[in-house]
Design a protein around this motif. Structure first.
Motif, PDB file in Angstrom:
ATOM      1  N   ALA A 158      46.788  36.442  41.567  1.00 44.54           N
ATOM      2  CA  ALA A 158      47.659  36.354  40.396  1.00 44.54           C
ATOM      3  C   ALA A 158      47.016  37.011  39.175  1.00 44.54           C
ATOM      4  O   ALA A 158      47.705  37.645  38.370  1.00 44.54           O
ATOM      5  CB  ALA A 158      47.983  34.891  40.096  1.00 44.54           C
ATOM      6  N   ASP A 159      45.706  36.885  39.051  1.00 44.29           N
ATOM      7  CA  ASP A 159      44.991  37.495  37.926  1.00 44.29           C
ATOM      8  C   ASP A 159      44.623  38.954  38.176  1.00 44.29           C
ATOM      9  O   ASP A 159      44.061  39.609  37.300  1.00 44.29           O
ATOM     10  CB  ASP A 159      43.723  36.703  37.599  1.00 44.29           C
ATOM     11  N   ARG A 160      44.905  39.441  39.382  1.00 43.86           N
ATOM     12  CA  ARG A 160      44.652  40.837  39.757  1.00 43.86           C
ATOM     13  C   ARG A 160      43.183  41.216  39.599  1.00 43.86           C
ATOM     14  O   ARG A 160      42.841  42.240  39.017  1.00 43.86           O
ATOM     15  CB  ARG A 160      45.564  41.773  38.971  1.00 43.86           C
ATOM     16  N   CYS A 161      42.322  40.367  40.159  1.00 45.42           N
ATOM     17  CA  CYS A 161      40.870  40.564  40.077  1.00 45.42           C
ATOM     18  C   CYS A 161      40.337  40.999  41.443  1.00 45.42           C
ATOM     19  O   CYS A 161      40.106  40.164  42.322  1.00 45.42           O
ATOM     20  CB  CYS A 161      40.208  39.262  39.613  1.00 45.42           C
ATOM     21  N   ASP A 162      40.177  42.304  41.620  1.00 43.26           N
ATOM     22  CA  ASP A 162      39.678  42.825  42.897  1.00 43.26           C
ATOM     23  C   ASP A 162      38.347  42.190  43.321  1.00 43.26           C
ATOM     24  O   ASP A 162      38.216  41.776  44.476  1.00 43.26           O
ATOM     25  CB  ASP A 162      39.533  44.344  42.863  1.00 43.26           C
ATOM     26  N   TYR A 173      48.907  43.058  45.374  1.00 43.95           N
ATOM     27  CA  TYR A 173      47.574  42.480  45.537  1.00 43.95           C
ATOM     28  C   TYR A 173      47.465  41.647  46.804  1.00 43.95           C
ATOM     29  O   TYR A 173      46.388  41.526  47.383  1.00 43.95           O
ATOM     30  CB  TYR A 173      47.164  41.696  44.283  1.00 43.95           C
ATOM     31  N   GLY A 175      54.578  35.213  42.295  1.00 46.30           N
ATOM     32  CA  GLY A 175      54.157  36.301  41.411  1.00 46.30           C
ATOM     33  C   GLY A 175      54.959  37.582  41.486  1.00 46.30           C
ATOM     34  O   GLY A 175      54.696  38.518  40.729  1.00 46.30           O
ATOM     35  N   SER A 179      52.146  40.672  42.587  1.00 48.52           N
ATOM     36  CA  SER A 179      51.418  39.866  43.569  1.00 48.52           C
ATOM     37  C   SER A 179      51.593  40.427  44.983  1.00 48.52           C
ATOM     38  O   SER A 179      50.688  40.303  45.813  1.00 48.52           O
ATOM     39  CB  SER A 179      51.867  38.406  43.521  1.00 48.52           C
ATOM     40  N   CYS A 199      37.119  39.317  42.561  1.00 46.37           N
ATOM     41  CA  CYS A 199      37.372  37.915  42.915  1.00 46.37           C
ATOM     42  C   CYS A 199      38.023  37.824  44.299  1.00 46.37           C
ATOM     43  O   CYS A 199      37.676  36.950  45.099  1.00 46.37           O
ATOM     44  CB  CYS A 199      38.277  37.257  41.877  1.00 46.37           C
ATOM     45  N   ILE A 238      44.703  32.392  42.866  1.00 48.38           N
ATOM     46  CA  ILE A 238      44.487  32.679  41.449  1.00 48.38           C
ATOM     47  C   ILE A 238      43.921  34.080  41.273  1.00 48.38           C
ATOM     48  O   ILE A 238      44.322  34.814  40.362  1.00 48.38           O
ATOM     49  CB  ILE A 238      43.580  31.611  40.816  1.00 48.38           C
ATOM     50  N   ALA A 239      43.003  34.477  42.147  1.00 50.82           N
ATOM     51  CA  ALA A 239      42.427  35.828  42.070  1.00 50.82           C
ATOM     52  C   ALA A 239      43.510  36.892  42.214  1.00 50.82           C
ATOM     53  O   ALA A 239      43.495  37.899  41.501  1.00 50.82           O
ATOM     54  CB  ALA A 239      41.357  36.001  43.151  1.00 50.82           C
TER      55      ALA A 239
END
Length: 111
Positions: free
Chosen positions: A56-60, A98, A91, A95, A62, A53-54
């Motif tokens: 997919a949400d592109r949260c470095d 990331y 993704g 994705s 996280c 999920i991190a």
């Protein structure tokens, strides 16, 4: 990117936020503990889900936190690489980028 430094800086920023809004911090902490404990999935599996999920949400931040947590569950680089294949399949190109960051993070934090 220096993942350990980023994790340390994010933890510091979160401590500041948690001091400013203690009720929110306590609630999120309780939710996190409840999600990690119990159930039929082990913590390693749950961390793989969180990491997907991190990405997919592109949260470095996280990614940094969940790679760190995942490395402490006994996960291997090979398991991570396998999971990243599914993340990319779901993704696409973003994705993929990331996923590469995630593997770099793993390599730095587990070195």
């Amino acid at each position: 990117m220096h993942w350990k430094t980023q994790n340390d800086e994010m933890r510091s920023a979160l401590r500041t936020l948690n001091t400013a809004n203690k009720e929110m911090a306590q609630g999120f902490g309780a939710l996190s503990k409840a999600a990690q404990k119990g159930g039929v999935l082990d913590l390693k599996t749950k961390e793989f889900v969180a990491l997907g999920i991190a990405i997919a949400d592109r949260c470095d931040p996280c990614i940094g936190f969940h790679v760190d947590a995942l490395s402490k569950t006994g996960a291997t680089r090979e398991e991570l690489a396998d999971m990243l294949g599914m993340v990319v399949q779901m993704g696409g190109g973003p994705s993929l980028m990331y996923a590469a960051k995630c593997l770099e993070c793993w390599d730095q934090l587990t070195a």
